[in-house]
Enzyme design. Sequence first.
Site, PDB file in Angstrom:
ATOM      1  N   CYS A 141      -8.407  63.114  13.047  1.00 47.37           N
ATOM      2  CA  CYS A 141      -8.445  63.054  11.590  1.00 47.37           C
ATOM      3  C   CYS A 141      -9.371  64.153  11.050  1.00 47.37           C
ATOM      4  O   CYS A 141      -9.033  65.324  11.126  1.00 47.37           O
ATOM      5  CB  CYS A 141      -8.820  61.651  11.120  1.00 47.37           C
ATOM      6  N   HIS A 145      -4.380  58.580  13.975  1.00 47.85           N
ATOM      7  CA  HIS A 145      -5.413  57.872  14.738  1.00 47.85           C
ATOM      8  C   HIS A 145      -4.849  57.255  16.015  1.00 47.85           C
ATOM      9  O   HIS A 145      -4.323  56.141  15.994  1.00 47.85           O
ATOM     10  CB  HIS A 145      -6.052  56.789  13.865  1.00 47.85           C
ATOM     11  N   GLU A 200      -6.490  55.977  18.349  1.00 52.66           N
ATOM     12  CA  GLU A 200      -7.385  54.914  18.810  1.00 52.66           C
ATOM     13  C   GLU A 200      -7.086  53.543  18.210  1.00 52.66           C
ATOM     14  O   GLU A 200      -7.680  52.553  18.626  1.00 52.66           O
ATOM     15  CB  GLU A 200      -8.845  55.301  18.523  1.00 52.66           C
TER      16      GLU A 200
END
Length: 189
Positions: A76, A163, A165
């Site tokens: 990001c 993202h 994660e």
Amino acid sequence: MIVILNNGGQYVHRIQRSLKYLDVPAKIIPNSTTLEEIIADSEIKGIILSGGPDITKATNCENIALNSELPVLGICLGHQLISKAYGGEVSRADSEEYASIKIYVKEENDLFNGVPSEFTAWASHMDEVKVIPDCFEVLAYSDICGIESIKHKEKSIYGVQFHPEVSHTEYGDVILKNFCKKCGFEFEE
């Protein structure tokens, strides 16, 4: 070990936890940490630049992106910082992304190895990379962001706007694992 430079993003601890699930040791450190401090620790094999709300508060991230010989992954804001450090352009997105989006991988590459050419990912950002530096190539895009992922043409430096994660991202663990492989970690397949 992978160090995660904390740029104040809401998912910083998710990055660390995702790496823990892969059995990769990781530590969150302040973004004021210098490259010299990082490379002084011989256990560190890679660097992740986290997301965050403000590009002006990302202290040492651009210097680290420019000068690290360790593999670097920007997520990001970290992705935007990498591009900016090398002369790319970052500005307000035409359409802010706070949702699941479809990512399109341009062609097979080391970051997206084992990931289908289309997958769903979680996006949460107001700014985006508009123009990449000459020494980078675009790896993936979406319908509302033309530069979802980049790679340096000669170094192990990667960026993703989305993202990997978070659990909403399909194959996020595979993407993180692929980065960890670039850092020298091995996994049983």
